[in-house]
Scaffold this motif. Structure first.
Motif, PDB file in Angstrom:
ATOM      1  N   VAL A   1       0.861  -1.184   0.000  1.00  0.00           N
ATOM      2  CA  VAL A   1       0.000   0.000   0.000  1.00  0.00           C
ATOM      3  C   VAL A   1       0.899   1.236   0.000  1.00  0.00           C
ATOM      4  N   SER A   2       0.647   2.148  -0.937  1.00  0.00           N
ATOM      5  CA  SER A   2       1.562   3.267  -1.146  1.00  0.00           C
ATOM      6  C   SER A   2       1.126   4.564  -0.474  1.00  0.00           C
ATOM      7  N   THR A   3       0.125   4.507   0.363  1.00  0.00           N
ATOM      8  CA  THR A   3      -0.324   5.702   1.082  1.00  0.00           C
ATOM      9  C   THR A   3      -0.346   5.404   2.570  1.00  0.00           C
ATOM     10  N   PRO A   4      -0.286   6.432   3.404  1.00  0.00           N
ATOM     11  CA  PRO A   4      -0.340   6.187   4.853  1.00  0.00           C
ATOM     12  C   PRO A   4      -1.591   5.387   5.234  1.00  0.00           C
ATOM     13  N   HIS A   5      -1.396   4.399   6.088  1.00  0.00           N
ATOM     14  CA  HIS A   5      -2.508   3.559   6.545  1.00  0.00           C
ATOM     15  C   HIS A   5      -2.131   2.891   7.859  1.00  0.00           C
TER      16      HIS A   5
ATOM     17  N   LEU B   1       5.759   5.323   3.902  1.00  0.00           N
ATOM     18  CA  LEU B   1       4.468   5.706   4.459  1.00  0.00           C
ATOM     19  C   LEU B   1       4.544   6.992   5.262  1.00  0.00           C
ATOM     20  N   GLY B   2       5.736   7.530   5.419  1.00  0.00           N
ATOM     21  CA  GLY B   2       5.883   8.663   6.331  1.00  0.00           C
ATOM     22  C   GLY B   2       5.856   8.130   7.756  1.00  0.00           C
ATOM     23  N   PRO B   3       5.604   8.986   8.721  1.00  0.00           N
ATOM     24  CA  PRO B   3       5.552   8.526  10.118  1.00  0.00           C
ATOM     25  C   PRO B   3       4.401   7.532  10.319  1.00  0.00           C
ATOM     26  N   VAL B   4       4.676   6.459  11.049  1.00  0.00           N
ATOM     27  CA  VAL B   4       3.634   5.480  11.367  1.00  0.00           C
ATOM     28  C   VAL B   4       3.591   5.270  12.875  1.00  0.00           C
TER      29      VAL B   4
END
Length: 154
Positions: free
Chosen positions: A53-57, A78-81
């Motif tokens: 998955v290529s977007t934050p989730h 994903l950036g920060p998770v």
């Protein structure tokens, strides 16, 4: 690729329309991630989940699919998770990322794909249609990936 390596594979998707493609490409099973019953049945069953998955989730639902001593591997930025540590602790699960394999690993992967007839599922558009591609991406109206053919540029 996993099928070509001999793995038993499943596709996890939020789109039921991808089930037929998943099986056509060799998947042994399909899990609809928007169906709570299917997620409950698949809980703690996968040795490895490869998250593309290529977007934050939220990673939690995917970690809960991983079996004891299994791994969730994220392939995208994903950036920060935020991860609920209990999703890792219960079952001694690991969270990893693929990183970049560099040129030698990429060359080996492409050779493997060529030897096994593995190709990418894409929709090819001339670069002059880039605005159409962007509009369709915004509407989530693309089957897998767009590739822009730059041969129309001078």
């Amino acid at each position: 690729m996993a099928v070509a390596l001999g793995a038993t594979t499943s596709v996890i998707s939020r789109s039921p329309a991808k089930a037929a493609d998943a099986r056509r490409l060799g998947a042994h099973a399909f899990v609809l991630s928007t169906d709570p019953e299917q997620l409950a049945q698949a809980r703690d069953t996968f040795d490895v989940v490869i998250d593309t998955v290529s977007t934050p989730h939220d990673l939690g639902p995917y970690l809960r699919l991983v079996a004891m001593d299994g791994t969730l591997s994220s392939l995208g930025h994903l950036g920060p998770v935020t991860v609920e540590t209990m999703d890792l602790l219960l079952g001694r699960k690991r969270l990893s990322s693929a990183g970049s394999g560099g040129r030698p690993a990429t060359a080996a992967m492409l050779e493997f794909c060529a030897a096994n007839g593995i190709t990418a599922e894409i929709e090819l558009l001339p670069s002059a249609r880039v605005n159409e591609a962007l509009d369709r991406l915004g509407r989530n109206d693309v089957r897998y990936r767009f590739v822009l053919d730059l041969s129309d540029l001078n």
